[in-house]
Write an enzyme that holds these catalytic residues in place. Structure first.
Site, mmCIF file in Angstrom:
data_model
loop_
_atom_site.group_PDB
_atom_site.id
_atom_site.type_symbol
_atom_site.label_atom_id
_atom_site.label_comp_id
_atom_site.label_asym_id
_atom_site.label_seq_id
_atom_site.Cartn_x
_atom_site.Cartn_y
_atom_site.Cartn_z
ATOM 1 N N ASP A 58 113.495 28.550 39.524
ATOM 2 C CA ASP A 58 113.845 28.685 40.937
ATOM 3 C C ASP A 58 113.647 30.120 41.412
ATOM 4 O OD1 ASP A 58 116.022 29.810 39.650
ATOM 5 O OD2 ASP A 58 117.523 28.515 40.582
ATOM 6 N N SER A 59 113.225 30.994 40.506
ATOM 7 C CA SER A 59 112.775 32.335 40.894
ATOM 8 C C SER A 59 111.623 32.272 41.884
ATOM 9 C CB SER A 59 112.352 33.131 39.654
ATOM 10 O OG SER A 59 111.455 32.390 38.849
ATOM 11 N N ASP A 99 113.774 24.199 36.484
ATOM 12 C CA ASP A 99 115.130 24.546 36.915
ATOM 13 C C ASP A 99 115.718 23.496 37.847
ATOM 14 O OD1 ASP A 99 116.089 26.914 35.803
ATOM 15 O OD2 ASP A 99 115.005 28.181 37.209
ATOM 16 N N LYS A 128 116.566 22.902 33.111
ATOM 17 C CA LYS A 128 117.433 24.057 32.885
ATOM 18 C C LYS A 128 118.487 24.113 33.972
ATOM 19 C CE LYS A 128 116.140 28.466 33.593
ATOM 20 N NZ LYS A 128 117.242 29.003 34.465
ATOM 21 N N GLU A 130 122.084 26.475 35.224
ATOM 22 C CA GLU A 130 122.880 27.682 35.055
ATOM 23 C C GLU A 130 124.359 27.343 35.013
ATOM 24 O OE1 GLU A 130 122.057 30.538 38.071
ATOM 25 O OE2 GLU A 130 119.878 30.461 37.785
ATOM 26 N N GLU A 197 120.455 35.921 29.853
ATOM 27 C CA GLU A 197 119.905 36.885 30.800
ATOM 28 C C GLU A 197 120.833 38.068 31.021
ATOM 29 O OE1 GLU A 197 117.933 37.128 35.287
ATOM 30 O OE2 GLU A 197 118.522 35.189 34.458
#
Length: 289
Positions: A58-59, A99, A128, A130, A197
């Site tokens: 999602d970057s 993501d 993925k 978070e 991270e």
């Protein structure tokens, strides 16, 4: 104006990577090279350059869409970019991770399953997400239903406002202990892979030692993880402004030569594999003294 290049898949020289194959790499001590990609052409180049795992992150909200954070990215947008990357990887070897964007899994396991299904139907092989212990129930729910999960601890960009900005996590003793606890909880819930991270190298090393079966992928987490990931725009020198210390521009060789994009990615893969990247001092962080 259009490209006249042949769009059909071309044969690659590597066998397609699977989750067991990635685990076998870790067990024999081979580092896992992960890199982001958001569209088909660069995904194909990365695959041909030897990248093991492609992350549709999602970057893309920041490096593709121009937002100040990842928060505006939607599930539909993630699915679109995942489809693009999956087409670029046809006939290739790289394992594809995508993501789950902000608010697509926060309401609980059922919402997460629906979002994961959308991305896997778009071509993802692993999703993925978070978050710490609050995601453990969701991780377990997904894994039990056949969805491979990559967790993400440390700096979690979707929580940037709650964290007070892009700051190093786990620098004090209490913070480090909490990250280790959460990592073990998520591993026990079934996470096969975990992005670590922006945390001290010693903390990431402890997470890996606590959970030897877990494939840890570091970004600003030192050299002791099972693999490394960078945002492709960062390692190609395309990102403007001040970059984090863990980023290395691979477009320039150590001999001072300018490299092609494919050769730069090959250099990144080689540096991850031989453990020359990340440098334990220049690209890493220490715990608070």
């Amino acid at each position: 104006m259009s490209s006249h290049a042949e769009p059909t898949p071309v044969a690659r020289n590597r066998k397609p990577l699977t989750l067991p194959a990635l685990r076998a790499m870790q067990q024999r001590g081979e580092k896992i090279a992960m890199l982001t990609a958001y569209e088909s052409t660069l995904a194909r180049v990365a695959d041909e350059a030897g990248v093991d795992t492609i992350l549709v992150g999602d970057s893309l909200g920041m490096v593709v869409q121009g937002h100040a954070s990842t928060l505006p990215v939607t599930l539909d947008e993630m699915a679109y970019h995942t489809r693009c990357v999956a087409r670029g990887l046809q006939g290739g070897a790289a394992w594809l991770v995508a993501d789950l964007p902000f608010a697509s899994y926060h309401q609980g396991p059922s919402q997460a399953m629906a979002a994961a299904a959308t991305l896997m139907q778009a071509g993802a092989q692993m999703i993925k997400l978070e978050g710490g212990g609050w995601t453990a129930e969701t991780v377990r729910f997904l894994v039990e239903r056949g969805v491979p999960v990559c967790a993400h601890l440390g700096l979690t960009p979707q929580s940037v406002h709650a964290l007070g900005g892009y700051r190093i996590q786990g620098r004090d003793e209490a913070g480090a202990a909490e990250l280790r606890r959460q990592a073990t909880e998520l591993t026990q819930a079934g996470a096969a892979m975990m992005v670590l991270e922006l945390m001290p190298s010693a903390v990431a090393a402890a997470v890996q030692a606590d959970n030897p079966q877990l494939m840890t992928i570091g970004i600003g987490a030192g050299p002791a993880t099972a693999g490394q990931v960078l945002v492709v725009h960062d390692m190609l020198g395309l990102t403007r402004g001040k970059l984090p210390r863990f980023v290395r521009n691979f477009m320039h060789s150590e001999a001072g030569q300018n490299l092609s994009v494919e050769d730069a990615i090959r250099a990144y893969v080689a540096a991850v594999k031989d453990a020359s990247f990340p440098d334990p001092v220049a690209h890493a962080y220490a715990s608070a003294s």
